[in-house]
Design a protein around this motif. Structure first.
Motif, mmCIF file in Angstrom:
data_model
loop_
_atom_site.group_PDB
_atom_site.id
_atom_site.type_symbol
_atom_site.label_atom_id
_atom_site.label_comp_id
_atom_site.label_asym_id
_atom_site.label_seq_id
_atom_site.Cartn_x
_atom_site.Cartn_y
_atom_site.Cartn_z
ATOM 1 N N SER A 1 -2.259 16.652 -5.001
ATOM 2 C CA SER A 1 -2.915 17.958 -4.980
ATOM 3 C C SER A 1 -2.873 18.487 -3.550
ATOM 4 N N THR B 1 -6.167 21.706 1.054
ATOM 5 C CA THR B 1 -6.628 23.098 1.211
ATOM 6 C C THR B 1 -7.342 23.335 2.536
ATOM 7 N N GLY C 1 -7.907 19.992 -4.096
ATOM 8 C CA GLY C 1 -8.566 20.430 -5.321
ATOM 9 C C GLY C 1 -9.359 19.345 -6.009
#
Length: 940
Positions: free
Chosen positions: A560, A563, A614
């Motif tokens: 993932s 971020t 995530g």
């Protein structure tokens, strides 16, 4: 499909024998041991007679084989020897080791230490450590609070038994304080630590030293620790769960303080029990042929091999040659027939594999087997198999009968005849043809989050006559029952449950379906997503007095995308790690540098970085090198400035010191400024003690209780910082010179005396209040006590006195400078105490709401106050409001309000000495306003 059943089989009764430590167990003479289905049952276990190594031998007319060995051990924990332990005397600041002296035991032990009395256990921190290897208590640097008695507590993890040692006293020597010295490592780990795959490895390291040493760990090859590695007890314990080959190598423990450092080293070595990679099969051969069997096992260290025939070890001699897992016998004779075992062993385990050797003299021995999608019948001697030839049927020169394109019409019995120079033999086998097996629901490719659980299905349709078995492989390795994450569920299906999935569970899963005639498989790929792996290589590139610029390398995103990043910091003054402010405020996942702001000057910082995706926030990066910010002028002023009091001619000034993390540089100190009311210029005094919190200015010309303006500022090597707000304090005052007049006292109860006086009306000194001092007589100084009251109060009550006792009392005025002169003492005798006997034999009747009570009158003894009456206290159950009622007699009538609550009543005597002890509580049950109850309660 097909399935072959033999119609001719040979059976023989199997016998079982057990041995203990190599000696045969005579079950006929041993009433505690018996056999049950081959299992050895032992009743009334004996720690001394039954301990040891057990092995089973199974034998019949064919031969004998040995089982694997089984070790029976007994867990126990004896008591400590009862004796007084010598006190341990050390200087403050010195390190000390308190020995546990573990009693005789067997089984895993855990250790703890009690400080002074149970259940106050020693709390482990960077200064104190309890080794689970030695059981000893280690104190890196002794402080006065450590003085006391220490008791070692040992618990057996298996039996849960617990024993305690005699206490060891730790006392401080009075001949000085221990100076600072470099760390001395007292707890370390062996030079070589063998560890098995999947185990949890624990290494201990602790050092004595002054200042208290800091413990750090590192690998000898410089590779950072993986996130699974845990540090416990202020880094004194390094724990490696699920030990793997990658975890082997050198490990170093470093103990360091400002006086020096010391290092302990050792190696973790990987070991594994033997596991078979090549074995032999049951074999039938003719006499004079040559037998060649080979077995191989892997393991660490490399296993050694031995061969057994019918449970007895084989050695190289004449026709037999034994060497490194290879057995050769040539030429074979009939006496060579029997059961053979290959044994592989290293210091961590031993395994056995058995096979039968059949030696044929005159008759061919026929075996039947199946291969591929065709049926085969084969001879292991030179033979001819006579049968009907069809277009789908072929007979090979070695005696194999081949059937192609098998159908259910081929089912039935087949007989093969074999002949050699010794004679002829035949055997019959039955061919059963079944429906094909199909996987009707197999596993599919999936994506899943770390920590979740899933079920991979594997369900089949098969012929009812077939036995179906399921197995699973993960990345080419067979999944075994020992892995707690995996479990076969579903009963007749082969569904695989994976619990608490981790990143390393990602990969290819194969469900393998086996029947007697075929093997099928289904494949699925599992993708596991998790929080990011720790960022790497965190460096501090530029530092000012309030900022630090950091850079790092990203770790794996684990399926993932990353971020954002979070930066945390730790200093010697913070508890744990704290998130810090950064520029940019939100650090994007594509950015690998940021500036930390709002730092304190001249403070040593450590930084670490965490990544977020995530799925969540990952483990933190390795900690950066410690970095100190630049120094700056102080920007914090002392707080809580005040003062006053002290001795005559003194001006006492106090403040709250500035914390070290806010001092901003070296050579930190305070500037104290003060001036008398009405003056313009300030008097300045400096102190270079950063921990100072008090300054006393003395001048014989200071008038008592004079007001002053005061402020306190800061400075360091970079310059002067701010001052605190100005406050008003007063110089020391003198104690009152006058004495109260009109002092008198009276006893109001057995434990109370009321003291009265007249307030001072004219005095040059300030009076804050009055102090009453009381005592029994001059030979009992421990009975002296004091009671104080404010300036506007002219009486106090002295409590908690002894009954029927003479007390001396005196009164004086006081202020911050102390007490004034005392009046000559007066004396008062307290009243006799109330009767010690509570009211007994209470009876009560309740008619409607009218309650009548009766009890036996209390008669006072000569040393007690006479009874003047009785006090009844009563309240509704579950209510706090208490009502009281007095009576001169030993009876009372009460009217209870109309409600459904029960009432609680207690009765006490009244006397000059006060209230006596209460009777036991009497519960009045309000079952009905119209019922009549009579209860006789005998109270003792």
């Amino acid at each position: 499909m097909y399935y072959l059943l033999f119609t001719e089989q040979y059976f023989s009764i199997i016998f079982i024998r057990w041995s203990l430590n190599g000696t045969l167990i005579n079950l006929g003479l041993d009433h505690r041991r018996r056999l049950s289905g081959g299992n050895l049952i032992i009743g009334n276990l004996d720690r001394y007679q039954d301990v040891g190594m057990y092995q089973c031998m199974a034998y019949n007319t064919v031969g004998a084989i040995l089982s694997r060995r089984a070790s029976l051990q007994f867990a126990y924990l004896d008591h400590f020897k009862v004796h007084t332990r010598s006190a341990v005397s050390v200087r403050e600041g010195q390190g000390v080791v308190l020995l546990c002296g573990t009693p005789t035991s067997s089984g895993d032990l855990t250790y703890a230490w009690v400080f002074n009395e149970y259940p106050y256990f020693v709390q482990q921190d960077n200064r104190r450590f309890v080794s689970q290897q030695t059981g000893n208590l280690y104190i890196a640097k002794v402080e006065p609070s450590d003085v006391g008695n220490y008791t070692c507590v040992v618990m057996n993890s298996i039996t849960k038994g617990k024993v305690q040692s005699s206490p060891t006293s730790l006392i401080l020597r009075t001949d000085g304080v221990m100076g600072e010295y470099e760390p001395k490592i007292e707890v370390n780990f062996p030079d070589n630590v063998p560890s098995s795959k999947g185990s949890t490895v624990t290494l201990e390291c602790f050092a004595l030293g002054n200042p208290v040493p800091e413990i750090t760990w590192r690998r000898a090859n410089g590779v950072p620790f993986p996130s699974k590695v845990k540090m416990k007890y202020s880094n004194a314990v390094l724990e490696i769960p699920s030990f793997q080959q990658d975890d082997t190598g050198g490990y170093e423990c470093v103990a360091e303080n400002k006086m020096g450092r010391n290092t302990a080293t050792g190696r973790l070595a990987f070991y594994a029990k033997p596991q078979w990679i090549q074995t032999m099969k049951d074999t039938a051969m003719a006499i004079e042929e040559r037998l060649h069997w080979e077995c191989r096992a892997n393991g660490k260290p490399k296993p050694s091999y031995a061969w057994l025939k019918n449970g007895q070890q084989l050695l190289s001699e004449d026709r037999i040659h034994v060497e490194d897992g290879v057995l050769t016998v040539s030429p074979l004779t009939l006496s060579d027939a029997g059961m053979y075992q290959c044994v592989a062993e290293n210091k961590h385990g031993i395994i056995y594999f058995a096979a039968e050797l059949m030696v044929l003299e005159s008759k061919g021995h026929l075996t039947v087997f199946l291969k591929g999608c065709m049926a085969y019948f084969q001879l292991y001697v030179v033979a001819v198999c006579v049968c009907l030839h069809l277009h789908r049927i072929a007979l090979s020169p070695d005696g194999t009968l081949r059937l192609a394109n098998v159908s259910k019409s081929d089912a039935g019995s087949y007989t093969c005849f074999a002949r050699n120079r010794f004679g002829m033999s035949s055997t019959t086998g039955r061919l059963l043809v079944t429906d094909p097996t199909r996987i009707i629901q197999g596993p599919v490719d999936l994506e899943i989050i770390v920590g979740e659980s899933i079920v991979l299905p594997c369900q089949v349709a098969s012929d009812p006559v077939l036995d179906v078995s399921f197995s699973w492989a993960f990345n080419g390795q067979l999944i075994t029952k020992g892995d707690g994450h995996f479990e076969l569920v579903g009963g007749v299906t082969g569904d695989l449950m994976i619990r608490n999935i981790q990143l390393y569970h990602a990969g290819k899963y194969i469900c393998v379906v086996d029947t007697d005639v075929e093997s099928l498989s289904a494949v699925a790929v599992l993708i596991v997503k998790g929080p990011p792996s720790p960022p790497e290589s965190v460096t501090v590139e530029e530092v000012t007095d309030s900022t630090a610029q950091l850079a790092w390398s990203p770790g794996r995103d684990n399926g993932s995308p990353i971020t954002s990043y979070i930066i945390q910091t730790k200093t010697p003054f913070t508890v744990g790690w704290q998130r810090v402010n950064t520029v940019p405020e939100v650090i994007d996942g594509n950015i690998h540098t940021a500036t930390v702001v709002d730092l304190n000057a001249w403070v040593e910082y450590e930084f670490r970085v965490l990544a977020r995706n995530g799925v969540g926030v990952g483990e933190p990066s390795p900690v950066s090198v410690k970095t100190r910010t630049e120094d700056a002028v102080p920007d914090a002023a002392p707080g809580d400035v005040g003062g006053g009091g002290g001795s005559r001619y003194e001006l006492v000034i106090t403040w709250e010191p500035v914390p070290e993390e806010l001092q901003n540089g070296e050579s930190f100190g305070y500037i104290i400024a003060f001036r008398a009311f009405g003056e313009v210029s300030w008097t300045h005094v400096a102190t270079s003690a950063p921990g100072a919190s008090r300054y006393v200015y003395r001048n014989d010309s200071l008038a008592p209780f004079s007001p002053f303006h005061v402020k306190v500022g800061t400075y360091n090597s970079k310059g002067q910082g701010p001052f605190s707000p100005v406050v008003t304090i007063y110089s020391a005052e003198t104690e009152p010179s006058g004495m109260p007049a009109g002092v008198w006292a009276r006893s109001v109860a057995a434990s109370e005396i009321e003291v009265n006086w007249q307030a001072l009306t004219i005095t040059p000194e300030r009076v804050l209040g009055y102090e009453v001092v009381y005592w029994e007589d001059d030979t009992k100084p421990e009975t002296m006590g004091k009671v104080r009251g404010p300036w506007n109060q002219t009486s106090v009550t002295v409590n908690n006195l002894a009954g029927n006792t003479q007390y001396f009392l005196t009164v004086s005025a006081f202020n911050t400078a102390g007490t004034g002169p005392f009046l000559p003492a007066i004396n008062v005798t307290t009243k006799k105490p109330p009767p010690a006997q509570p009211p007994l034999n209470v009876e009560w009747t309740l008619i409607g709401s009218q309650l009548s009570l009766y009890w036996e009158p209390v008669v006072a003894m000569e040393s007690e106050s006479e009874v003047t009456g009785y006090q009844l206290s009563f309240w509704r159950q579950r209510h706090k409001e208490v009502n009281t009622f007095t009576t001169a007699n030993s009876t009372a009538d009460l009217t209870l309000p109309e409600n459904e609550d029960d009432y609680i009543i207690r009765i006490q005597t009244l006397s000059e000495g006060g209230l006596g002890p209460a009777s036991d509580p009497i519960r009045i049950h309000r079952l009905s306003m119209f019922c009549f109850f009579f209860v006789h309660i005998l109270l003792s």
